[in-house]
Enzyme design. Sequence first.
Site, PDB file in Angstrom:
ATOM      1  N   ASP A  72     -43.850 -13.941   8.364  1.00 31.97           N
ATOM      2  CA  ASP A  72     -44.662 -12.497   7.282  1.00 31.97           C
ATOM      3  C   ASP A  72     -43.678 -11.981   7.105  1.00 31.97           C
ATOM      4  O   ASP A  72     -44.063 -10.661   6.095  1.00 31.97           O
ATOM      5  CB  ASP A  72     -45.832 -12.284   8.595  1.00 31.97           C
ATOM      6  CG  ASP A  72     -44.881 -12.013   9.744  1.00 31.97           C
ATOM      7  OD1 ASP A  72     -43.352 -11.802  10.012  1.00 31.97           O
ATOM      8  OD2 ASP A  72     -45.503 -11.607  10.186  1.00 31.97           O
ATOM      9  N   ARG A 115     -23.524 -14.102   1.968  1.00 31.67           N
ATOM     10  CA  ARG A 115     -23.346 -15.808   2.745  1.00 31.67           C
ATOM     11  C   ARG A 115     -22.987 -16.473   1.939  1.00 31.67           C
ATOM     12  O   ARG A 115     -22.723 -16.489   0.743  1.00 31.67           O
ATOM     13  CB  ARG A 115     -24.843 -15.912   2.934  1.00 31.67           C
ATOM     14  CG  ARG A 115     -25.484 -14.450   3.742  1.00 31.67           C
ATOM     15  CD  ARG A 115     -27.130 -14.006   3.145  1.00 31.67           C
ATOM     16  NE  ARG A 115     -27.958 -13.680   3.555  1.00 31.67           N
ATOM     17  CZ  ARG A 115     -28.247 -13.241   5.269  1.00 31.67           C
ATOM     18  NH1 ARG A 115     -28.069 -14.116   6.529  1.00 31.67           N
ATOM     19  NH2 ARG A 115     -28.619 -11.868   5.752  1.00 31.67           N
ATOM     20  N   ASP A 135     -26.262 -19.879   6.170  1.00 31.68           N
ATOM     21  CA  ASP A 135     -26.878 -18.949   5.462  1.00 31.68           C
ATOM     22  C   ASP A 135     -26.976 -17.747   6.522  1.00 31.68           C
ATOM     23  O   ASP A 135     -26.974 -16.548   6.183  1.00 31.68           O
ATOM     24  CB  ASP A 135     -28.725 -19.552   5.292  1.00 31.68           C
ATOM     25  CG  ASP A 135     -29.599 -19.805   6.311  1.00 31.68           C
ATOM     26  OD1 ASP A 135     -28.810 -20.779   7.077  1.00 31.68           O
ATOM     27  OD2 ASP A 135     -30.005 -18.973   6.762  1.00 31.68           O
ATOM     28  N   ASN A 136     -26.354 -18.252   7.804  1.00 32.40           N
ATOM     29  CA  ASN A 136     -25.918 -17.111   8.376  1.00 32.40           C
ATOM     30  C   ASN A 136     -24.567 -16.610   8.935  1.00 32.40           C
ATOM     31  O   ASN A 136     -23.119 -16.144   9.263  1.00 32.40           O
ATOM     32  CB  ASN A 136     -26.491 -16.895  10.099  1.00 32.40           C
ATOM     33  CG  ASN A 136     -28.058 -17.118   9.824  1.00 32.40           C
ATOM     34  OD1 ASN A 136     -28.514 -16.344   9.012  1.00 32.40           O
ATOM     35  ND2 ASN A 136     -29.086 -17.865  10.828  1.00 32.40           N
ATOM     36  N   GLY A 143     -36.234 -13.614   3.540  1.00 36.69           N
ATOM     37  CA  GLY A 143     -37.815 -13.760   4.209  1.00 36.69           C
ATOM     38  C   GLY A 143     -38.172 -12.808   4.591  1.00 36.69           C
ATOM     39  O   GLY A 143     -38.931 -12.359   4.301  1.00 36.69           O
TER      40      GLY A 143
HETATM   41  P1  AMP Z   1     -33.393 -16.651  10.545  1.00 36.06           P
HETATM   42  O1  AMP Z   1     -32.933 -17.802  11.359  1.00 36.06           O
HETATM   43  O2  AMP Z   1     -33.770 -15.618  11.365  1.00 36.06           O
HETATM   44  O3  AMP Z   1     -31.314 -16.540  10.126  1.00 36.06           O
HETATM   45  O4  AMP Z   1     -34.023 -17.271   9.422  1.00 36.06           O
HETATM   46  C1  AMP Z   1     -33.835 -18.191   8.392  1.00 36.06           C
HETATM   47  C2  AMP Z   1     -34.466 -17.753   7.071  1.00 36.06           C
HETATM   48  O5  AMP Z   1     -35.334 -17.776   7.693  1.00 36.06           O
HETATM   49  C3  AMP Z   1     -33.860 -16.831   6.597  1.00 36.06           C
HETATM   50  O6  AMP Z   1     -34.277 -16.883   4.846  1.00 36.06           O
HETATM   51  C4  AMP Z   1     -34.999 -15.557   6.814  1.00 36.06           C
HETATM   52  O7  AMP Z   1     -35.563 -14.512   5.657  1.00 36.06           O
HETATM   53  C5  AMP Z   1     -36.380 -16.501   7.394  1.00 36.06           C
HETATM   54  N1  AMP Z   1     -37.094 -15.976   8.295  1.00 36.06           N
HETATM   55  C6  AMP Z   1     -36.642 -15.412   9.123  1.00 36.06           C
HETATM   56  N2  AMP Z   1     -37.797 -14.382   9.625  1.00 36.06           N
HETATM   57  C7  AMP Z   1     -38.699 -14.865   8.989  1.00 36.06           C
HETATM   58  C8  AMP Z   1     -39.719 -14.026   8.980  1.00 36.06           C
HETATM   59  N3  AMP Z   1     -40.309 -13.036  10.366  1.00 36.06           N
HETATM   60  N4  AMP Z   1     -40.747 -13.584   7.800  1.00 36.06           N
HETATM   61  C9  AMP Z   1     -40.185 -14.199   6.789  1.00 36.06           C
HETATM   62  N5  AMP Z   1     -38.650 -15.165   6.952  1.00 36.06           N
HETATM   63  C10 AMP Z   1     -38.216 -15.489   8.065  1.00 36.06           C
HETATM   64 MG    MG Z   2     -30.393 -15.784   8.855  1.00 32.30          MG
END
Ligand code: AMP
Ligand code: MG
Length: 521
Positions: free
Chosen positions: A134, A199, A269-270, A102
């Site tokens: 964003d 992942r 996903d991580n 994202g």
């Molecule tokens: P995370 O918890 O950071 O591993 O993110 C989980 C999901 O949310 C992943 O698909 C990320 O790419 C998406 N994501 C996290 N922050 C943002 C952001 N600011 N804009 C777009 N997608 C995000």
């Molecule tokens: Mg992530």
Amino acid sequence: MKLNIVDKFRKQLPADPVLENIRRQVSGACFSYVTPNAEISPKLLHVSPELLSNLGLTQEDAKTEAFLNFVTGKHVLKDTKPYAMCYGGHQFGNWAGQLGDGRAINLCEVEHDAKNWALQLKGAGETPYSRSADGLAVLRSSIREYLCSEAMYHLGVPTTRALSIALSGNEVLRDVMYNGNAAYEKGAIVCRAAASFLRFGNYQILAAQGDVTTLKTLVDYTITNHFSHLAPTSKQTYLTFFEAVAKRTLKMIIHWQRVGFVHGVMNTDNMSILGLTIDYGPYGWLEGYDNGWTPNTTDNAHKRYRYGNQGNIGLWNLLQLANALYLLIEEPEPLEAILMAYKTNYDTAHLEMMCSKLGLANRQNEDEDLVKNLEEVLHLTETDMTLFFRNLSHFKKEMLEVEGLKIIKEAFYNEKDVVDTIKTRWLEWFKAYKIRLAKETQTHDVRAREMNLVNPKYVLRNYMAQLAIEDAEHNNYKLLDELYTMLKTPYSDNPKYEKWYAKRPEWARHKVGCSMLSCSS
Ligand code: AMP
Ligand code: MG
């Protein structure tokens, strides 16, 4: 600036045919083409000299505008076609469906010195997977990723790396503690690097869609390019592949336990398919040794991703991956056997690792109890993990138990607590440790040296990253560089950095950004 671009991932795997950058559900594809945001006025803050040379670049290259534009996505290199990867995931135990990159955009893959490096920008704008967000990243979370991924590498923990960190020149709106206090912060872009950013969730999403054809293509691709010793592909190879992923995951988590790292968001996903620490978000470092600790305030209620539970979560996540690979293997028993083996292997590896921290070379029957008792006494009063293990190397079997206590006393946050039962328990533990050390054959000096190779002197304590962030927010990047440099040699005593070999200061105990972090980044 010359890079040997290979771009295997995007060339060998199916692309989403839609080229428009609109949010959507993607099927039958592993990624979507997307262009990073060019409407930025970037400023480079720091570059990793090692990563430069790993990629075949020079220090001079890093000084050029072309480099800055490349590592921030302002200009896309000729012959490259940036893309966002499609993946799903289990978040906090629940299937969340499509997630995807994202706010990550892959620039290209480079091959240098027979190594593959995928280069990926974090915070370079929205993608088809941005959902309601964003696609941007703020300076604080970018500094945390940049410093920590390199620190982990130098600690010997498998991890993704970071090439550079830059300001985007744009402002980003964030509500740090999700409590209605949104404010603008400086935007930043990290260019990170890894052999692959695949992942568990990349495989899960295809299984969830029932797309066995694309799943097989992706698994075959992964084996051919990243587990090439396993090829050619067959059902048996898929099993061996899963076993290799389980082993790498286990190894990575044991390293986390060794250095006191808490990932904070071990969603599937991580979880890197290569067993690399990936996605540095609300991670934290143990100060007081505490199996129940998590830095992630979003996880406060259940503490699913607490320090003492990381090994179990690794297994839970592997089970989800097994469910996806089952579509190719079609037999549950051998997958279950691999998961069962993880359990026993984890316990063995954990004991081995703890014994190495105690300087015990050859396993003895009493080791398990010695380690278990140590974990218990470490929990009796807040005891700094890093200081405790590092100082312990000064203990010799000829010493008295009380001398042992003296050696480790600076690790106690409240020395006054170490009286009565707590003191007795510690003295008992030192007595057992003395008896155990008597069975070791190596000299004290050799043991101390070996202990100091597994017990780091310097880690990125939560407050240290926060201090570097606060300075950087005021355009002062000296501390960022100081910590970066110090964390390159985390196992060496260095008088210059003695002030960082200390307990967390009291002001940081309950401070946002130090002990409390959210997923807001
Ligand atoms: P995370 O918890 O950071 O591993 O993110 C989980 C999901 O949310 C992943 O698909 C990320 O790419 C998406 N994501 C996290 N922050 C943002 C952001 N600011 N804009 C777009 N997608 C995000
Ligand atoms: Mg992530």
